[in-house]
Design a protein around this motif. Structure first.
Motif: not given
Ligand code: ZN
Length: 521
Positions: A13, A205, A207, A241
């Motif tokens: 990522d 997870h 962003h 992220n």
């Molecule tokens: Zn991601």
């Protein structure tokens, strides 16, 4: 003590960041550093998507990582295909990692509009992919892509994708906030709905499109998530992220949650700089915990309070994360800040000593000429050491020449030639550059490299020019500020002169000398 698993996706990522392009060697170096820090999982890339990632998986095996497990990343099988026949799944197995992370769609909109599949078919894809990878002996992490947006639009279906993954044998199910659009309170509300309905460990997870990635990660852990995914320095597509560096510091220092070892916490600043260096992205001064300015004090009131008690303007002791308190030197704060700076550098200066007065006078004189040391600590440290006779020259300049040429067809070239001596050995070099300062920098380093090989590890990251005293009838002076960086630190240096090349030269020399002095310590 409660424990949270740390999953790094800098190499996948993070590599999607604008401006980042890792070679296989870069990825191997970063992976080793993350292992040294004590992260649990390192996502190496998408073996099905490009040959470079497959190369990484081949070579990382030789690195003998001590703690971290390398993960291969990819999608579930495609619609109406068994995983056995899916090229992407074959690639995941070919990477020969102990752990495989696969993502599947959790938002019905994506299933219908992007996959063009039925909602049931998507569940079959998730289930059969996980079951197949489990029969191949892999630990499987399931990333539920767009989970939160999915839950907002069709909660039952989004939940069904998670339950399907759990039933199929996924070891961890990760709730992904893929678009980064969630406010913390809404995210928490959804996690509270999901958590009691599943038994499998949940991960998060996030962003950073709303600047909420870190807050959302920490909140998810407080709600009960046991696994966090993020990148070093928050690198990643769009706004990035969740930053693993700040996540770790917060988990350990604010919530008392176990993740990396206490002895490794002090390495956070170093690792953050190291990854920024390899990523070729300038380290952010105001980065929480590990930025150059994270514990820098400027105002006189702040500085006076800090002298009395360090807790007055610092939320933690910077040494806990390997950072340090800095007192910014300017003529405003005078003698106190010089003394503090001297203490910081361990120079043993006394308040009323002759030396202190001498440095203060020198400083005031230089500031009057246009020097500014707030952003040029490297130059200031050299200045103090010179005044205290704690400095030895690394080389003597005999002279330099810079030539800029523009031809009829518009082509501009710059070339610099330098003659200098190191321990009486004369060195004469020439170099070309994008511009005159770049040519001079390259020639200087070329000349010094065989005497001081460590210079290969440093580079200039920023160059600023300001025109001073525009009112004067004579030629205006310019101030050049240079920022340099190596694998551990970054530092600023300054030069002032009527001639921009000479001002740049002063800042360049300080930058090189600072690096050499620092390494000697
Ligand atoms: Zn991601």
């Amino acid at each position: 003590m409660r424990k949270v698993e740390l999953y790094d996706t800098t190499l996948r990522d993070g590599a999607q960041s604008e401006g980042i392009s890792y070679s296989v060697q870069d990825k191997l170096k970063i992976a080793q550093k993350l292992d040294f820090l004590g992260l649990d999982y390192i996502e190496g890339g998408w073996p099905g998507s490009n040959p470079k990632d497959m190369q990484f998986f081949k070579q990382v095996k030789k690195c003998r990582l001590k703690h971290a497990k390398v993960c291969a990343f990819g999608a579930t099988t495609r619609p109406h295909l068994t995983p056995q026949k899916d090229a992407n799944i074959k690639g995941l197995l070919k990477a020969e990692t102990e752990v495989v992370t696969i993502f599947g769609k959790a938002w019905d909109l994506h299933v219908k509009e992007v996959l063009k599949a039925s909602l049931d078919e998507n569940l079959r894809m998730i289930s059969s992919s996980i079951k197949y990878l489990k029969t191949k002996g892999r630990k499987v992490i399931f990333d539920a892509e767009h989970f939160f947006d999915g839950a907002k639009h069709n909660f039952d279906y989004a939940l069904k994708t998670l339950a399907t993954a759990e039933e199929a044998g996924a070891d961890t199910v990760v709730l992904c906030e893929t678009n980064g659009g969630m406010i913390t309170s809404s995210l928490v509300r959804i996690i509270r709905e999901v958590l009691p309905r599943l038994n499998v460990p949940l991960g998060i997870h996030t962003h950073n499109d709303c600047g909420m990635a870190l807050a959302n990660t920490i909140a998810a852990v407080e709600e009960g998530c046991q696994h966090i995914q993020g990148t070093i320095n928050g690198y990643g597509e769009r706004c990035g992220n969740a930053d693993l560096i700040a996540s770790i510091a917060n988990l350990r220092l604010k919530l008392g949650i176990a993740c990396i070892a206490d002895s490794k916490l002090k390495k956070l600043t170093e690792v953050s700089h190291y990854v920024s260096e390899i990523s070729n992205i300038r380290h952010k001064n105001n980065q929480p915990f590990v930025g150059e300015s994270a514990f820098a004090h400027k105002g006189g009131v702040h500085i006076n309070a800090m002298v009395k008690h360090p807790g007055t303007y610092e939320h933690i002791r910077p040494g806990l994360v390997g950072n340090r308190t800095r007192y910014l030197v300017s003529e405003l704060s005078g003698r106190t800040s010089i003394l503090l700076k001297a203490k910081e550098l361990d120079l043993g200066l006394q308040k009323d000593a002759l030396h202190t007065k001498k440095i203060l006078k020198l400083l005031q004189g230089l500031e009057h000429q246009g020097y500014q040391f707030e952003a040029a600590e490297g130059s200031f440290e050299l200045l103090m050491k010179k005044a205290l006779k704690k400095y030895k020259k690394f080389f003597d300049l005999e002279g330099f020449r810079v030539i800029i040429e523009k031809t009829k067809n518009g082509k501009v070239t710059s070339e610099a030639a330098i003659k200098l001596r190191v321990n009486k050995i004369e060195e004469h070099t020439a170099a070309e550059g994008d511009g005159p300062v770049n040519a001079l920098d390259t020639a200087l380093r070329k000349a010094l490299l065989e005497f001081y090989p460590a210079l290969a590890k440093m580079r200039l990251t920023d160059f600023k020019v300001r025109v001073l005293d525009e009112r004067a009838g004579t030629a205006a002076k310019v101030r050049v500020l240079i920022q340099s960086q190596d694998e551990q630190d970054s530092w600023g240096t300054v030069g002032v002169h009527e001639n921009i090349i000479e001002a740049s030269w002063q800042a360049l020399v300080d930058s090189v000398e600072y690096k050499l002095l620092k390494d000697r310590k």
